[in-house]
Design an enzyme around this catalytic site. Structure first.
Site, PDB file in Angstrom:
ATOM      1  N   ASN A   3      15.227 -12.535 -58.401  1.00 48.98           N
ATOM      2  CA  ASN A   3      16.178 -13.589 -58.758  1.00 48.98           C
ATOM      3  C   ASN A   3      17.587 -13.033 -58.732  1.00 48.98           C
ATOM      4  O   ASN A   3      17.824 -11.929 -59.214  1.00 48.98           O
ATOM      5  CB  ASN A   3      15.895 -14.130 -60.163  1.00 48.98           C
ATOM      6  CG  ASN A   3      14.577 -14.851 -60.238  1.00 48.98           C
ATOM      7  OD1 ASN A   3      14.014 -15.254 -59.238  1.00 48.98           O
ATOM      8  ND2 ASN A   3      14.079 -15.015 -61.435  1.00 48.98           N
ATOM      9  N   GLU A  53      15.992 -17.704 -55.984  1.00 43.29           N
ATOM     10  CA  GLU A  53      14.884 -16.755 -56.083  1.00 43.29           C
ATOM     11  C   GLU A  53      14.412 -16.389 -54.683  1.00 43.29           C
ATOM     12  O   GLU A  53      14.077 -17.255 -53.887  1.00 43.29           O
ATOM     13  CB  GLU A  53      13.736 -17.371 -56.878  1.00 43.29           C
ATOM     14  CG  GLU A  53      12.599 -16.434 -57.121  1.00 43.29           C
ATOM     15  CD  GLU A  53      11.544 -17.019 -58.046  1.00 43.29           C
ATOM     16  OE1 GLU A  53      10.462 -16.404 -58.126  1.00 43.29           O
ATOM     17  OE2 GLU A  53      11.781 -18.059 -58.670  1.00 43.29           O
ATOM     18  N   ILE A  56      10.317 -11.812 -50.939  1.00 43.76           N
ATOM     19  CA  ILE A  56      10.287 -10.935 -49.770  1.00 43.76           C
ATOM     20  C   ILE A  56       8.833 -10.787 -49.331  1.00 43.76           C
ATOM     21  O   ILE A  56       7.956 -10.490 -50.139  1.00 43.76           O
ATOM     22  CB  ILE A  56      10.906  -9.568 -50.107  1.00 43.76           C
ATOM     23  CG1 ILE A  56      12.339  -9.768 -50.605  1.00 43.76           C
ATOM     24  CG2 ILE A  56      10.866  -8.652 -48.885  1.00 43.76           C
ATOM     25  CD1 ILE A  56      12.963  -8.519 -51.187  1.00 43.76           C
ATOM     26  N   HIS A  58       6.650  -8.719 -48.155  1.00 42.46           N
ATOM     27  CA  HIS A  58       6.377  -7.298 -48.001  1.00 42.46           C
ATOM     28  C   HIS A  58       5.823  -6.794 -49.331  1.00 42.46           C
ATOM     29  O   HIS A  58       6.204  -7.287 -50.390  1.00 42.46           O
ATOM     30  CB  HIS A  58       7.664  -6.530 -47.656  1.00 42.46           C
ATOM     31  CG  HIS A  58       7.480  -5.056 -47.561  1.00 42.46           C
ATOM     32  ND1 HIS A  58       6.854  -4.461 -46.489  1.00 42.46           N
ATOM     33  CD2 HIS A  58       7.848  -4.058 -48.397  1.00 42.46           C
ATOM     34  CE1 HIS A  58       6.839  -3.157 -46.668  1.00 42.46           C
ATOM     35  NE2 HIS A  58       7.433  -2.884 -47.825  1.00 42.46           N
ATOM     36  N   TYR A  65      14.150  -2.909 -59.473  1.00 44.55           N
ATOM     37  CA  TYR A  65      15.158  -3.378 -60.431  1.00 44.55           C
ATOM     38  C   TYR A  65      16.445  -2.575 -60.263  1.00 44.55           C
ATOM     39  O   TYR A  65      16.406  -1.357 -60.102  1.00 44.55           O
ATOM     40  CB  TYR A  65      14.656  -3.235 -61.872  1.00 44.55           C
ATOM     41  CG  TYR A  65      13.511  -4.140 -62.198  1.00 44.55           C
ATOM     42  CD1 TYR A  65      13.712  -5.501 -62.397  1.00 44.55           C
ATOM     43  CD2 TYR A  65      12.220  -3.644 -62.296  1.00 44.55           C
ATOM     44  CE1 TYR A  65      12.659  -6.344 -62.695  1.00 44.55           C
ATOM     45  CE2 TYR A  65      11.154  -4.479 -62.597  1.00 44.55           C
ATOM     46  CZ  TYR A  65      11.383  -5.823 -62.788  1.00 44.55           C
ATOM     47  OH  TYR A  65      10.343  -6.657 -63.076  1.00 44.55           O
ATOM     48  N   ARG A  78      12.246 -27.035 -46.547  1.00 40.21           N
ATOM     49  CA  ARG A  78      11.941 -28.307 -47.211  1.00 40.21           C
ATOM     50  C   ARG A  78      12.722 -28.421 -48.514  1.00 40.21           C
ATOM     51  O   ARG A  78      13.304 -27.455 -48.992  1.00 40.21           O
ATOM     52  CB  ARG A  78      10.444 -28.438 -47.497  1.00 40.21           C
ATOM     53  CG  ARG A  78       9.917 -27.387 -48.469  1.00 40.21           C
ATOM     54  CD  ARG A  78       8.491 -27.685 -48.901  1.00 40.21           C
ATOM     55  NE  ARG A  78       7.931 -26.646 -49.722  1.00 40.21           N
ATOM     56  CZ  ARG A  78       8.169 -26.471 -51.019  1.00 40.21           C
ATOM     57  NH1 ARG A  78       8.978 -27.269 -51.670  1.00 40.21           N
ATOM     58  NH2 ARG A  78       7.591 -25.494 -51.682  1.00 40.21           N
ATOM     59  N   PHE A  83       4.790 -29.308 -58.026  1.00 41.76           N
ATOM     60  CA  PHE A  83       3.372 -29.442 -57.714  1.00 41.76           C
ATOM     61  C   PHE A  83       2.563 -29.405 -58.996  1.00 41.76           C
ATOM     62  O   PHE A  83       2.755 -28.528 -59.822  1.00 41.76           O
ATOM     63  CB  PHE A  83       2.933 -28.316 -56.763  1.00 41.76           C
ATOM     64  CG  PHE A  83       3.640 -28.366 -55.450  1.00 41.76           C
ATOM     65  CD1 PHE A  83       3.212 -29.224 -54.448  1.00 41.76           C
ATOM     66  CD2 PHE A  83       4.735 -27.560 -55.199  1.00 41.76           C
ATOM     67  CE1 PHE A  83       3.856 -29.275 -53.227  1.00 41.76           C
ATOM     68  CE2 PHE A  83       5.380 -27.594 -53.979  1.00 41.76           C
ATOM     69  CZ  PHE A  83       4.943 -28.466 -52.991  1.00 41.76           C
TER      70      PHE A  83
END
Length: 86
Positions: A3, A53, A56, A58, A65, A78, A83
């Site tokens: 984030n 946010e 990645i 990977h 951090y 989108r 959900f």
């Protein structure tokens, strides 16, 4: 996932649409990886402040951090959606 802090989020262009984007990300001086990015209020968590946010694509060996995260947004996928289940 990573984030961005509130100051970085506030520096994004005010007219950028909320939603899900894709592009590239680099942590520190590491390799560049595919990423998806959520910009908005994350309706599932009912955030009251806009967040950004980065996810990645990977698997990292260690936490990152405090590292600098650089991103390039390539396109829009989108809008934000809530959900109720998988």
């Amino acid at each position: 996932s990573a984030n961005f802090c509130e100051q970085v989020v506030e520096s994004f262009p005010s007219d950028i649409s909320t939603g899900i984007y894709y592009g590239w990300a680099c942590v520190g001086n590491g390799d560049v990886h595919k990423m998806v990015l959520s910009i908005g209020w994350n309706p599932f968590y009912k955030n009251i402040k806009k967040s950004v946010e980065t996810h990645i694509i990977h698997t990292f060996k260690d936490d990152f951090y405090g590292e600098i995260l650089s991103i390039v947004i390539i396109g829009y996928i989108r809008s934000e959606e809530n959900f109720s289940s998988l």
